[in-house]
Write an enzyme that holds these catalytic residues in place. Sequence first.
Site, short mmCIF file in Angstrom:
data_model
loop_
_atom_site.label_atom_id
_atom_site.label_comp_id
_atom_site.label_asym_id
_atom_site.label_seq_id
_atom_site.Cartn_x
_atom_site.Cartn_y
_atom_site.Cartn_z
N TYR A 186 45.12 39.38 31.10
CA TYR A 186 45.04 40.51 32.04
C TYR A 186 46.06 40.34 33.17
CZ TYR A 186 42.57 43.94 35.05
OH TYR A 186 42.22 45.01 35.84
N GLY B 266 40.49 32.70 33.89
CA GLY B 266 39.94 33.48 32.78
C GLY B 266 40.69 34.74 32.45
N GLY C 21 37.51 56.80 32.70
CA GLY C 21 36.85 55.62 33.27
C GLY C 21 36.49 55.84 34.73
N GLY D 293 42.92 50.59 31.15
CA GLY D 293 42.90 49.13 31.23
C GLY D 293 41.60 48.56 30.71
N ILE D 294 41.71 47.38 30.08
CA ILE D 294 40.52 46.68 29.59
C ILE D 294 40.62 45.21 30.00
CG2 ILE D 294 40.16 48.19 27.60
CD1 ILE D 294 41.49 45.96 25.87
N GLN E 53 44.04 34.92 38.03
CA GLN E 53 42.59 34.79 38.10
C GLN E 53 42.12 33.91 36.97
OE1 GLN E 53 40.05 35.70 40.14
NE2 GLN E 53 38.62 34.78 38.68
N PRO F 38 44.73 47.62 42.74
CA PRO F 38 43.36 47.55 43.28
C PRO F 38 42.88 46.10 43.33
CG PRO F 38 43.51 49.14 41.46
CD PRO F 38 44.78 48.33 41.45
N GLY F 39 42.02 45.85 44.29
CA GLY F 39 41.25 44.61 44.27
C GLY F 39 40.02 44.83 43.42
N ASP G 90 38.07 38.68 29.17
CA ASP G 90 38.19 37.45 29.95
C ASP G 90 37.75 36.22 29.15
OD1 ASP G 90 38.94 39.11 31.99
OD2 ASP G 90 37.17 38.77 33.24
N1 CAA Z 1 37.81 28.49 39.25
C1 CAA Z 1 37.80 27.18 38.90
N2 CAA Z 1 37.07 26.69 37.92
C2 CAA Z 1 36.27 27.52 37.25
C3 CAA Z 1 36.21 28.90 37.56
C4 CAA Z 1 37.02 29.37 38.61
N3 CAA Z 1 37.02 30.65 38.99
N4 CAA Z 1 35.35 29.48 36.73
C5 CAA Z 1 34.87 28.50 35.91
N5 CAA Z 1 35.41 27.34 36.25
C6 CAA Z 1 35.16 26.02 35.65
C7 CAA Z 1 33.69 25.80 35.41
O1 CAA Z 1 33.07 25.27 36.58
C8 CAA Z 1 33.70 24.81 34.28
O2 CAA Z 1 34.05 23.54 34.76
P1 CAA Z 1 33.56 22.19 33.96
O3 CAA Z 1 34.11 22.27 32.58
O4 CAA Z 1 34.12 21.08 34.79
O5 CAA Z 1 32.06 22.27 33.99
C9 CAA Z 1 34.86 25.30 33.46
O6 CAA Z 1 35.75 25.98 34.37
C10 CAA Z 1 34.37 26.26 32.42
O7 CAA Z 1 35.44 26.67 31.67
P2 CAA Z 1 35.20 27.62 30.46
O8 CAA Z 1 36.48 27.88 29.77
O9 CAA Z 1 34.06 27.09 29.62
O10 CAA Z 1 34.73 28.93 31.24
P3 CAA Z 1 33.55 29.88 30.86
O11 CAA Z 1 33.66 30.23 29.43
O12 CAA Z 1 32.30 29.33 31.38
O13 CAA Z 1 33.86 31.17 31.76
C11 CAA Z 1 35.10 33.13 32.30
C12 CAA Z 1 35.17 31.68 31.82
C13 CAA Z 1 34.38 34.00 31.28
C14 CAA Z 1 36.51 33.62 32.45
C15 CAA Z 1 34.35 33.21 33.64
O14 CAA Z 1 34.90 32.23 34.52
C16 CAA Z 1 34.48 34.55 34.31
O15 CAA Z 1 33.89 35.55 33.89
N6 CAA Z 1 35.26 34.62 35.40
C17 CAA Z 1 35.50 35.86 36.15
C18 CAA Z 1 36.80 36.43 35.73
C19 CAA Z 1 37.10 37.62 36.59
O16 CAA Z 1 37.11 37.57 37.82
N7 CAA Z 1 37.39 38.77 35.98
C20 CAA Z 1 37.70 39.92 36.71
C21 CAA Z 1 37.16 41.12 35.97
S1 CAA Z 1 37.31 42.61 36.92
C22 CAA Z 1 38.95 42.94 36.85
O17 CAA Z 1 39.72 42.31 36.20
C23 CAA Z 1 39.39 44.15 37.65
C24 CAA Z 1 40.49 43.79 38.55
O18 CAA Z 1 41.61 44.22 38.32
C25 CAA Z 1 40.22 43.01 39.77
#
Ligand code: CAA
Length: 247
Positions: free
Chosen positions: A154, A150, A13, A91-92, A148, A184-185, A95
């Site tokens: 993880y 979602g 990766g 890691g996978i 985090q 990591p961040g 979300d």
């Molecule tokens: N904080 C607070 N509220 C949030 C939010 C957040 N970060 N994200 C979404 N919401 C709210 C929306 O505004 C919405 O509110 P309403 O219902 O009042 O309109 C509600 O939550 C939506 O909830 P859902 O369950 O329907 O959320 P979704 O399906 O639209 O999306 C998600 C959920 C797919 C997790 C999306 O929020 C997302 O992709 N988030 C990013 C997650 C992330 O940061 N992943 C990191 C990946 S990289 C990694 O992990 C590497 C590492 O080690 C750092």
Amino acid sequence: MTRRIALVSGGTGALGTAICRALHHQGRAVIALGHPTDAPRMDAWQQANLQAECEIRHHLVDVANYEACSDALRVLQVDVGPIEILVNAAGITRDASLRKLRPEDWRAVMATNLDSVYNLSQLLIDGMLDNGFGRIVNISSVNGRKGQFGQTNYSAAKAGMHGFTMALAQEVARKGITVNTVSPGYIDSPMIRQVPEAIRDRIRESIPAGRFGQPEDIARTVAFLTAEEAGYVTGAELAVNGGLHMH
Ligand code: CAA
């Protein structure tokens, strides 16, 4: 001193490749573990390594499967010798907010991100104890610390990795083996690019350094922790996150 052998899970990766290259430049003989589904891109991956003047062996195995790991490590160690450095970087993400999180998304993340740490560490620890030397580095995440939206799966797995680090570090501290966590961040990688752009932009703005990290930022930290001279650093968690979370 003979060339120590390092094994990097998730080694094919983005972070894993940078880690493999850093360990190669440190004089280690490096084996990258990739997932069997990586097979079609392995030729190109090896070509890129050769262009970077890195000689890295690879082996494809599902690290979530204990028996498969056991078979793979038996074959590899007969071929190359005892593995003394282990970097758990497989890691996978799957979300979804908890109310939408399916059991298979929970299990997949726990199995790949956390079971794999047990599988590989458990299978290699006796060899490290016999040799009186070992380095284990677990690649966790800032989201294992701060949580985090979602990522209940993880964040739980990543927090679990550091619990594992602290417990094992105590078991082997008198035997020349260190166990540490690197957290990591947000690092510029395909995993981050899966996050919807608007969310990704918000995350970038919240990072005090004002940018995502590079895989090499993590690789350098791993090289430090696996060095011969790092023998007194154990049970630690090193955050590499541009200031996103401080503790
Ligand atoms: N904080 C607070 N509220 C949030 C939010 C957040 N970060 N994200 C979404 N919401 C709210 C929306 O505004 C919405 O509110 P309403 O219902 O009042 O309109 C509600 O939550 C939506 O909830 P859902 O369950 O329907 O959320 P979704 O399906 O639209 O999306 C998600 C959920 C797919 C997790 C999306 O929020 C997302 O992709 N988030 C990013 C997650 C992330 O940061 N992943 C990191 C990946 S990289 C990694 O992990 C590497 C590492 O080690 C750092």
